[in-house]
Scaffold this motif. Sequence first.
Motif, mmCIF file in Angstrom:
data_model
loop_
_atom_site.group_PDB
_atom_site.id
_atom_site.type_symbol
_atom_site.label_atom_id
_atom_site.label_comp_id
_atom_site.label_asym_id
_atom_site.label_seq_id
_atom_site.Cartn_x
_atom_site.Cartn_y
_atom_site.Cartn_z
ATOM 1 N N LYS A 147 40.657 26.390 53.364
ATOM 2 C CA LYS A 147 41.078 25.851 52.074
ATOM 3 C C LYS A 147 42.567 25.513 52.074
ATOM 4 O O LYS A 147 43.379 26.180 52.702
ATOM 5 C CB LYS A 147 40.781 26.841 50.949
ATOM 6 C CG LYS A 147 39.295 26.982 50.638
ATOM 7 C CD LYS A 147 39.059 27.634 49.286
ATOM 8 C CE LYS A 147 37.577 27.648 48.943
ATOM 9 N NZ LYS A 147 37.311 28.038 47.544
ATOM 10 N N ARG A 172 36.617 21.925 45.600
ATOM 11 C CA ARG A 172 36.709 23.370 45.805
ATOM 12 C C ARG A 172 37.809 23.733 46.808
ATOM 13 O O ARG A 172 37.865 24.832 47.303
ATOM 14 C CB ARG A 172 35.369 23.926 46.261
ATOM 15 C CG ARG A 172 34.522 24.635 45.153
ATOM 16 C CD ARG A 172 35.243 25.868 44.612
ATOM 17 N NE ARG A 172 34.554 26.497 43.504
ATOM 18 C CZ ARG A 172 33.748 27.557 43.622
ATOM 19 N NH1 ARG A 172 33.524 28.099 44.778
ATOM 20 N NH2 ARG A 172 33.192 28.066 42.555
ATOM 21 N N TRP A 181 38.269 22.917 49.911
ATOM 22 C CA TRP A 181 37.961 22.945 51.332
ATOM 23 C C TRP A 181 38.595 21.739 52.009
ATOM 24 O O TRP A 181 38.720 20.664 51.407
ATOM 25 C CB TRP A 181 36.454 22.930 51.568
ATOM 26 C CG TRP A 181 35.722 24.145 51.082
ATOM 27 C CD1 TRP A 181 34.793 24.196 50.078
ATOM 28 C CD2 TRP A 181 35.837 25.485 51.580
ATOM 29 N NE1 TRP A 181 34.338 25.480 49.921
ATOM 30 C CE2 TRP A 181 34.957 26.298 50.830
ATOM 31 C CE3 TRP A 181 36.599 26.082 52.582
ATOM 32 C CZ2 TRP A 181 34.819 27.661 51.053
ATOM 33 C CZ3 TRP A 181 36.465 27.451 52.812
ATOM 34 C CH2 TRP A 181 35.581 28.214 52.053
ATOM 35 N N THR A 189 30.774 23.207 55.299
ATOM 36 C CA THR A 189 30.012 23.319 54.065
ATOM 37 C C THR A 189 28.575 22.871 54.322
ATOM 38 O O THR A 189 28.308 22.076 55.224
ATOM 39 C CB THR A 189 30.634 22.457 52.958
ATOM 40 O OG1 THR A 189 30.712 21.091 53.400
ATOM 41 C CG2 THR A 189 32.028 22.952 52.607
ATOM 42 N N GLY A 221 33.880 33.177 54.299
ATOM 43 C CA GLY A 221 34.252 32.552 53.040
ATOM 44 C C GLY A 221 35.548 33.114 52.521
ATOM 45 O O GLY A 221 36.216 33.898 53.196
ATOM 46 N N THR A 224 36.866 34.339 45.508
ATOM 47 C CA THR A 224 37.155 33.397 44.427
ATOM 48 C C THR A 224 37.049 34.104 43.082
ATOM 49 O O THR A 224 36.150 34.915 42.847
ATOM 50 C CB THR A 224 36.191 32.191 44.481
ATOM 51 O OG1 THR A 224 36.541 31.259 43.454
ATOM 52 C CG2 THR A 224 34.739 32.608 44.309
ATOM 53 N N TYR A 235 32.895 37.792 44.056
ATOM 54 C CA TYR A 235 32.309 36.538 44.509
ATOM 55 C C TYR A 235 33.105 35.972 45.675
ATOM 56 O O TYR A 235 34.339 36.038 45.699
ATOM 57 C CB TYR A 235 32.267 35.517 43.378
ATOM 58 C CG TYR A 235 31.056 35.655 42.479
ATOM 59 C CD1 TYR A 235 29.782 35.339 42.944
ATOM 60 C CD2 TYR A 235 31.186 36.112 41.172
ATOM 61 C CE1 TYR A 235 28.672 35.473 42.127
ATOM 62 C CE2 TYR A 235 30.080 36.248 40.339
ATOM 63 C CZ TYR A 235 28.822 35.918 40.821
ATOM 64 O OH TYR A 235 27.719 36.061 40.019
ATOM 65 N N ASP A 244 33.364 32.404 47.998
ATOM 66 C CA ASP A 244 32.994 31.008 48.195
ATOM 67 C C ASP A 244 32.742 30.812 49.686
ATOM 68 O O ASP A 244 33.677 30.862 50.492
ATOM 69 C CB ASP A 244 34.132 30.107 47.709
ATOM 70 C CG ASP A 244 33.770 28.618 47.797
ATOM 71 O OD1 ASP A 244 32.719 28.280 48.375
ATOM 72 O OD2 ASP A 244 34.569 27.797 47.290
ATOM 73 N N PRO A 282 28.994 24.218 43.806
ATOM 74 C CA PRO A 282 29.115 25.402 44.662
ATOM 75 C C PRO A 282 28.226 26.557 44.189
ATOM 76 O O PRO A 282 28.032 26.761 42.995
ATOM 77 C CB PRO A 282 30.594 25.769 44.550
ATOM 78 C CG PRO A 282 31.021 25.226 43.223
ATOM 79 C CD PRO A 282 30.234 23.960 43.047
ATOM 80 N N ASP A 288 28.359 30.479 44.907
ATOM 81 C CA ASP A 288 29.117 31.562 45.542
ATOM 82 C C ASP A 288 28.207 32.734 45.865
ATOM 83 O O ASP A 288 27.192 32.969 45.208
ATOM 84 C CB ASP A 288 30.249 32.029 44.619
ATOM 85 C CG ASP A 288 31.255 30.931 44.330
ATOM 86 O OD1 ASP A 288 31.472 30.083 45.219
ATOM 87 O OD2 ASP A 288 31.812 30.911 43.212
ATOM 88 N N ASP A 304 42.416 36.685 45.603
ATOM 89 C CA ASP A 304 41.787 35.376 45.736
ATOM 90 C C ASP A 304 42.216 34.707 47.036
ATOM 91 O O ASP A 304 43.379 34.804 47.440
ATOM 92 C CB ASP A 304 42.159 34.475 44.560
ATOM 93 C CG ASP A 304 41.364 34.807 43.308
ATOM 94 O OD1 ASP A 304 40.338 35.491 43.419
ATOM 95 O OD2 ASP A 304 41.776 34.378 42.212
ATOM 96 N N TYR A 305 41.258 34.046 47.669
ATOM 97 C CA TYR A 305 41.434 33.294 48.919
ATOM 98 C C TYR A 305 41.459 34.161 50.177
ATOM 99 O O TYR A 305 41.488 33.628 51.282
ATOM 100 C CB TYR A 305 42.696 32.419 48.893
ATOM 101 C CG TYR A 305 42.680 31.378 47.811
ATOM 102 C CD1 TYR A 305 41.891 30.234 47.944
ATOM 103 C CD2 TYR A 305 43.437 31.513 46.652
ATOM 104 C CE1 TYR A 305 41.866 29.263 46.956
ATOM 105 C CE2 TYR A 305 43.416 30.557 45.658
ATOM 106 C CZ TYR A 305 42.627 29.433 45.810
ATOM 107 O OH TYR A 305 42.600 28.474 44.817
#
Length: 243
Positions: A9, A43, A45, A69, A83, A86, A96, A98, A108, A110, A141-142
């Motif tokens: 990402k 999203r 990506w 994806t 992943g 997110t 969750y 992604d 998406p 998740d 996140d991420y």
Amino acid sequence: MREITILEKIYRNHRDAKRSLMKILDDLLEIDARVTSVSTTTRQWAKITLEGPDEEAAEKYLESQYGRTCTLREIGEGDIRRGKITDLGRIGYGVYVDIGVLDGEGRPIDALLPSFALRKQMGVKGSISVRRLSKSLGLTDYLPLDIRILKIDREKEEIEARLTNAQARHLGRGRHRFYVCGETRRKIKNALQRTGNSPKIVRIRRLGLLESEVQCSKEVDPLELVRQIGPLINAQITVPRGL
């Protein structure tokens, strides 16, 4: 010309991130194919455009290295996918991730890591909250996670997953480290050098394009180090507190 959306990402420091990704890809592709552009999906990506006689081979190689994806019908129970966390904290019953899975209309889906399963995998007893568990593990996140798909409900379009055993072991390691999400490894190194902290670092481990784990010497307080380099980088930094 071919396009592939890989499981990396780009969400901060876009210019540096794209430049870094282009360099990484050029170093990887030792065949007659080149990356002509890097863009992002809704999203975030990374979408890669390839050109050259060996572009098909390059596409397959990038898929093997990063994943890509896909649609819900292309995955199965037992599959392992990488992943990124997110919307951490949006729910109290899990986390969750992604994993780059889309429904038939490109939306998406998740994967859910249920809180009870996370507690069990991490050896935590009692009803500790997702927020507290996340803080103890340094989740944000991420942050990239390797997960194994446990259940797929194709009618409801829901995915339930668990951490891989290796991922759970890694998250449960010692406290002498911190995560940086949103900045290239080169910028992290520069910040450490500018603050005179490079000698205190054992290793900067690349977790993803914009995600790194910085391993500190045992005598170093990661929180103090983060306070020094934090103002120099545009990123989210978390320090695992331990369980």
